[in-house]
Design a protein around this motif. Structure first.
Motif, PDB file in Angstrom:
ATOM      1  N   ASP A  56       0.830  -1.209   0.000  1.00  0.00           N
ATOM      2  CA  ASP A  56       0.000   0.000   0.000  1.00  0.00           C
ATOM      3  C   ASP A  56       0.864   1.258   0.000  1.00  0.00           C
ATOM      4  O   ASP A  56       0.559   2.237  -0.690  1.00  0.00           O
ATOM      5  CB  ASP A  56      -0.938   0.008   1.212  1.00  0.00           C
ATOM      6  CG  ASP A  56      -1.977  -1.107   1.161  1.00  0.00           C
ATOM      7  OD1 ASP A  56      -2.190  -1.694   0.081  1.00  0.00           O
ATOM      8  OD2 ASP A  56      -2.571  -1.395   2.223  1.00  0.00           O
ATOM      9  N   VAL A  59       2.478   1.832  -3.513  1.00  0.00           N
ATOM     10  CA  VAL A  59       1.494   2.329  -4.481  1.00  0.00           C
ATOM     11  C   VAL A  59       1.133   3.785  -4.183  1.00  0.00           C
ATOM     12  O   VAL A  59       1.045   4.609  -5.100  1.00  0.00           O
ATOM     13  CB  VAL A  59       0.247   1.420  -4.510  1.00  0.00           C
ATOM     14  CG1 VAL A  59      -0.865   2.032  -5.347  1.00  0.00           C
ATOM     15  CG2 VAL A  59       0.616   0.036  -5.048  1.00  0.00           C
ATOM     16  N   ALA A  62       3.886   5.923  -5.390  1.00  0.00           N
ATOM     17  CA  ALA A  62       3.866   6.029  -6.855  1.00  0.00           C
ATOM     18  C   ALA A  62       2.842   7.062  -7.306  1.00  0.00           C
ATOM     19  O   ALA A  62       3.118   7.875  -8.194  1.00  0.00           O
ATOM     20  CB  ALA A  62       3.581   4.671  -7.481  1.00  0.00           C
ATOM     21  N   ARG A  63       1.672   7.044  -6.692  1.00  0.00           N
ATOM     22  CA  ARG A  63       0.633   8.032  -7.043  1.00  0.00           C
ATOM     23  C   ARG A  63       1.088   9.448  -6.688  1.00  0.00           C
ATOM     24  O   ARG A  63       0.949  10.367  -7.492  1.00  0.00           O
ATOM     25  CB  ARG A  63      -0.685   7.711  -6.342  1.00  0.00           C
ATOM     26  CG  ARG A  63      -1.386   6.457  -6.891  1.00  0.00           C
ATOM     27  CD  ARG A  63      -2.780   6.323  -6.317  1.00  0.00           C
ATOM     28  NE  ARG A  63      -3.648   7.387  -6.801  1.00  0.00           N
ATOM     29  CZ  ARG A  63      -4.312   7.365  -7.958  1.00  0.00           C
ATOM     30  NH1 ARG A  63      -4.210   6.335  -8.768  1.00  0.00           N
ATOM     31  NH2 ARG A  63      -5.081   8.381  -8.307  1.00  0.00           N
ATOM     32  N   SER A  76       0.421   5.563 -13.235  1.00  0.00           N
ATOM     33  CA  SER A  76       1.510   5.224 -12.318  1.00  0.00           C
ATOM     34  C   SER A  76       1.102   4.090 -11.393  1.00  0.00           C
ATOM     35  O   SER A  76       1.855   3.131 -11.198  1.00  0.00           O
ATOM     36  CB  SER A  76       1.907   6.466 -11.511  1.00  0.00           C
ATOM     37  OG  SER A  76       3.029   6.192 -10.726  1.00  0.00           O
ATOM     38  N   GLU A  77      -0.089   4.172 -10.833  1.00  0.00           N
ATOM     39  CA  GLU A  77      -0.551   3.104  -9.938  1.00  0.00           C
ATOM     40  C   GLU A  77      -0.615   1.770 -10.668  1.00  0.00           C
ATOM     41  O   GLU A  77      -0.183   0.742 -10.136  1.00  0.00           O
ATOM     42  CB  GLU A  77      -1.917   3.440  -9.346  1.00  0.00           C
ATOM     43  CG  GLU A  77      -2.435   2.336  -8.440  1.00  0.00           C
ATOM     44  CD  GLU A  77      -3.735   2.651  -7.735  1.00  0.00           C
ATOM     45  OE1 GLU A  77      -4.348   1.704  -7.216  1.00  0.00           O
ATOM     46  OE2 GLU A  77      -4.149   3.830  -7.684  1.00  0.00           O
ATOM     47  N   TRP A  80       2.944   0.483 -11.178  1.00  0.00           N
ATOM     48  CA  TRP A  80       3.587   0.074  -9.934  1.00  0.00           C
ATOM     49  C   TRP A  80       2.940  -1.166  -9.350  1.00  0.00           C
ATOM     50  O   TRP A  80       3.629  -2.004  -8.779  1.00  0.00           O
ATOM     51  CB  TRP A  80       3.641   1.226  -8.936  1.00  0.00           C
ATOM     52  CG  TRP A  80       5.019   1.794  -8.889  1.00  0.00           C
ATOM     53  CD1 TRP A  80       5.994   1.513  -7.977  1.00  0.00           C
ATOM     54  CD2 TRP A  80       5.605   2.682  -9.826  1.00  0.00           C
ATOM     55  NE1 TRP A  80       7.148   2.183  -8.294  1.00  0.00           N
ATOM     56  CE2 TRP A  80       6.938   2.913  -9.422  1.00  0.00           C
ATOM     57  CE3 TRP A  80       5.135   3.321 -10.976  1.00  0.00           C
ATOM     58  CZ2 TRP A  80       7.797   3.752 -10.114  1.00  0.00           C
ATOM     59  CZ3 TRP A  80       5.994   4.157 -11.658  1.00  0.00           C
ATOM     60  CH2 TRP A  80       7.308   4.360 -11.230  1.00  0.00           C
ATOM     61  N   ARG A  81       1.637  -1.300  -9.466  1.00  0.00           N
ATOM     62  CA  ARG A  81       1.004  -2.525  -8.963  1.00  0.00           C
ATOM     63  C   ARG A  81       1.562  -3.749  -9.688  1.00  0.00           C
ATOM     64  O   ARG A  81       1.835  -4.772  -9.074  1.00  0.00           O
ATOM     65  CB  ARG A  81      -0.513  -2.460  -9.085  1.00  0.00           C
ATOM     66  CG  ARG A  81      -1.144  -1.590  -8.018  1.00  0.00           C
ATOM     67  CD  ARG A  81      -2.637  -1.820  -7.889  1.00  0.00           C
ATOM     68  NE  ARG A  81      -3.207  -0.907  -6.922  1.00  0.00           N
ATOM     69  CZ  ARG A  81      -3.173  -1.079  -5.604  1.00  0.00           C
ATOM     70  NH1 ARG A  81      -2.577  -2.139  -5.084  1.00  0.00           N
ATOM     71  NH2 ARG A  81      -3.723  -0.192  -4.799  1.00  0.00           N
TER      72      ARG A  81
END
Length: 98
Positions: A56, A59, A62-63, A76-77, A80-81
């Motif tokens: 979490d 992520v 990243a956002r 981005s999310e 990255w996920r």
């Protein structure tokens, strides 16, 4: 990195894209080596590959980073996920948690 506004034709633009992709690949290689080290440390510490709070956090970072750079945080999310899930699978293989 060159300012896109200074790139006058598609040849120059494509060369800059290729250079950027090469730099991203080098960063991904470094991140992979960090994931490999994390797996080693987790093995010694008895930690699982997946630590939900850390997923979490990564992520959310990243956002936040995307927003700060003016790029789409949803993109981005998503990226990255996928990167995090790949990393967890790699750690699970090392830890024998597949």
């Amino acid at each position: 990195m060159r300012d896109p506004a200074t790139l006058g034709d598609m040849t120059a633009l494509r060369a800059e894209i290729d250079d950027t992709d090469k730099a991203l690949t080098a960063l991904l290689a470094h991140r992979q080596s960090l994931i490999d080290r994390a797996a080693e440390i987790k093995t010694g510490a008895g930690l699982p590959a997946r630590i939900k709070a850390r997923v979490d956090e990564v992520v959310a970072n990243a956002r936040r980073n995307a927003e700060a750079e003016g790029i789409d945080p949803d993109l981005s999310e998503m990226l990255w996920r996928e990167l995090v899930e790949w990393s967890i699978r790699r750690e699970e293989a090392v830890l024998g948690q597949e």
